[in-house]
Design a protein around this motif. Structure first.
Motif, mmCIF file in Angstrom:
data_model
loop_
_atom_site.group_PDB
_atom_site.id
_atom_site.type_symbol
_atom_site.label_atom_id
_atom_site.label_comp_id
_atom_site.label_asym_id
_atom_site.label_seq_id
_atom_site.Cartn_x
_atom_site.Cartn_y
_atom_site.Cartn_z
ATOM 1 N N GLU A 95 0.863 -1.416 0.086
ATOM 2 C CA GLU A 95 0.132 0.039 -0.041
ATOM 3 C C GLU A 95 0.792 1.152 0.100
ATOM 4 O O GLU A 95 0.420 2.281 -0.798
ATOM 5 N N MET A 96 1.979 1.277 0.748
ATOM 6 C CA MET A 96 2.636 2.360 0.634
ATOM 7 C C MET A 96 3.505 2.642 -0.723
ATOM 8 O O MET A 96 3.555 3.658 -1.213
ATOM 9 N N VAL A 97 3.745 1.421 -1.350
ATOM 10 C CA VAL A 97 4.370 1.427 -2.682
ATOM 11 C C VAL A 97 3.173 2.309 -3.852
ATOM 12 O O VAL A 97 3.548 3.118 -4.469
ATOM 13 N N GLY A 98 2.022 1.822 -3.577
ATOM 14 C CA GLY A 98 0.956 2.356 -4.399
ATOM 15 C C GLY A 98 0.630 3.744 -3.957
ATOM 16 O O GLY A 98 0.537 4.583 -5.070
ATOM 17 N N TRP A 99 0.900 4.369 -2.814
ATOM 18 C CA TRP A 99 0.638 5.548 -2.470
ATOM 19 C C TRP A 99 1.774 6.355 -3.252
ATOM 20 O O TRP A 99 1.738 7.334 -3.862
ATOM 21 N N ALA A 100 3.114 5.787 -3.181
ATOM 22 C CA ALA A 100 4.231 6.457 -3.689
ATOM 23 C C ALA A 100 4.210 6.560 -5.284
ATOM 24 O O ALA A 100 4.488 7.549 -5.952
ATOM 25 N N LEU A 101 3.697 5.539 -5.885
ATOM 26 C CA LEU A 101 3.358 5.457 -7.260
ATOM 27 C C LEU A 101 2.652 6.622 -7.673
ATOM 28 O O LEU A 101 2.786 7.465 -8.793
ATOM 29 N N ASP A 240 5.393 0.895 12.413
ATOM 30 C CA ASP A 240 4.703 0.249 13.358
ATOM 31 C C ASP A 240 3.282 0.968 13.445
ATOM 32 O O ASP A 240 3.442 2.167 13.718
ATOM 33 N N GLU A 241 2.038 0.329 13.536
ATOM 34 C CA GLU A 241 0.644 1.287 13.650
ATOM 35 C C GLU A 241 0.786 1.933 14.959
ATOM 36 O O GLU A 241 -0.081 3.076 15.129
ATOM 37 N N SER A 242 1.632 1.687 15.922
ATOM 38 C CA SER A 242 1.310 2.456 17.176
ATOM 39 C C SER A 242 2.584 3.703 17.327
ATOM 40 O O SER A 242 2.394 4.157 18.348
ATOM 41 N N LEU A 265 -5.643 -0.496 4.295
ATOM 42 C CA LEU A 265 -7.126 -0.581 3.962
ATOM 43 C C LEU A 265 -8.016 -1.186 5.201
ATOM 44 O O LEU A 265 -8.898 -1.067 5.330
ATOM 45 N N ALA A 266 -7.120 -1.712 6.464
ATOM 46 C CA ALA A 266 -7.878 -2.015 7.814
ATOM 47 C C ALA A 266 -7.775 -0.759 8.634
ATOM 48 O O ALA A 266 -8.212 -0.992 9.773
ATOM 49 N N GLY A 267 -7.392 0.345 7.959
ATOM 50 C CA GLY A 267 -7.661 1.422 9.057
ATOM 51 C C GLY A 267 -6.320 1.653 9.934
ATOM 52 O O GLY A 267 -6.486 2.446 10.778
ATOM 53 N N ARG A 268 -5.383 0.809 9.881
ATOM 54 C CA ARG A 268 -4.299 0.960 10.749
ATOM 55 C C ARG A 268 -3.173 1.838 10.030
ATOM 56 O O ARG A 268 -3.005 1.748 8.948
ATOM 57 N N ASP A 269 -2.597 2.604 11.072
ATOM 58 C CA ASP A 269 -1.880 3.744 10.657
ATOM 59 C C ASP A 269 -0.145 3.071 10.362
ATOM 60 O O ASP A 269 0.471 2.778 11.283
ATOM 61 N N ARG A 270 -0.005 2.717 9.054
ATOM 62 C CA ARG A 270 1.211 1.942 8.763
ATOM 63 C C ARG A 270 2.152 2.823 8.044
ATOM 64 O O ARG A 270 3.432 2.158 7.743
#
Ligand SMILES: C[S@@+](CC[C@H](N)C(=O)[O-])C[C@H]1O[C@@H](n2cnc3c(N)ncnc32)[C@H](O)[C@@H]1O
Length: 280
Positions: A95-101, A240-242, A265-270
């Motif tokens: 997902e981070m890669v998708g955002w970066a793209l 980490d999400e925390s 996608l699960a709403g976790r801060d990643r």
């Protein structure tokens, strides 16, 4: 072949595999040297092949990652070589890669110089290289054990690869980079006892742990990004999400602005991004 894959799936179910059906098909296809998609067209296996499948099932049941048994990990559209000594890429990072793209695509070709810190198998850089043209790609990795996988996975893709510590990497690119991206180690050292045994035993130590609060490597990512980025350049790092608030504070104290955390996608801060201002 459905019968053997079915038997393997049952054996893996009993050993606690999280996805016994797909794992069974991948193991059997690996032993037969065929693609999973044609598994059902094969009628029979030799005794040697059956014995090899049984050996791999026993190793999987004992906790070895599937990816180490097949030598392959899948990440976005990539099929990557992996094995002991290199971190197995995880779906969260996709997902981070998708955002970066998306960010890179919004920039004109010629303004897409990318540095990946902590490259491991090269999953992130491989995906960017396949999915977006016009990028000038650079990646650094410290581990000599991970290096052969990085070289192999990025062979023929015109990526500038360096073996060394990210802290000192790419001084020749200072002030010229449009995007710094990293999935660094971020587990606090004291959390070892809470990790699943297969992670501790099979992912490299250097890929997992990063100081008492888990933020040591991210502090280095922030400092290196501050050095490398051109005006308007972006940094994005997984965490980490925390740790979201802590990561935003680290990025801000390195002189980066607009720190923003992005949920998966699960709403976790990643993962969290920041920019270097035009007046920085
Ligand atoms: C969590 S893994 C991520 C690998 C890959 N980017 C991925 O997403 O699958 C972190 C990687 O950082 C590397 N690493 C740790 N410290 C480093 C440093 N100081 N400089 C460069 N790489 C480092 C580790 O060896 C490991 O390969």
């Amino acid at each position: 072949m459905s019968q053997l894959a079915h038997e393997v799936a049952l054996a893996l179910t009993g050993s606690g595999s999280p996805s016994p059906g797909p794992e069974a098909r991948q193991l059997v296809a690996h032993v037969l040297g065929i693609d999973v998609s044609v598994l059902m067209t094969v009628d029979d296996v030799t005794d040697e092949q059956r014995a090899r499948v049984e050996e791999l099932v026993a190793r999987r049941a004992a906790g070895e990652p599937l990816q180490h048994l097949t030598g392959v990990a899948y990440f976005r559209y990539e099929e990557l070589a992996v094995g002991p000594g290199v971190f197995i890429p995880r779906p969260e990072t996709e997902e981070m890669v998708g955002w970066a793209l998306g960010q890179l695509a919004a920039r004109p070709a010629g303004s897409r110089r990318v540095v990946e810190l902590c490259a491991g198998s090269g999953a992130i850089t491989a995906a960017i290289s396949s999915e977006l043209g016009g990028c000038d790609l650079h990646a650094v990795e410290l581990s000599a054990d991970a290096w052969p996988y990085l070289e192999r996975n990025l062979a023929g893709r015109s990526v500038d690869l360096r073996l060394g510590d990210m802290a000192d990497a790419f001084r020749d690119l200072d002030g010229t980079v449009d995007l710094v991206i990293a999935n660094p180690p971020y587990i606090p050292t004291g959390h070892r006892a809470f990790l699943p045994t297969d992670v501790v035993e099979h992912d490299p130590e250097l890929a997992l742990f990063s100081g008492a609060d888990g933020l040591d490597a991210i502090r280095t990512v922030a400092a290196v990004a501050r050095r490398l980025l051109c005006a308007g350049g972006l940094v994005v790092t997984e965490h980490d999400e925390s740790h979201a608030a802590g990561v935003r504070a680290v990025l801000a104290s390195a002189g980066l602005s607009e720190a923003a955390t992005h949920p998966d996608l699960a709403g976790r801060d990643r993962f969290t991004s920041a920019v270097i201002g035009w007046d920085a």
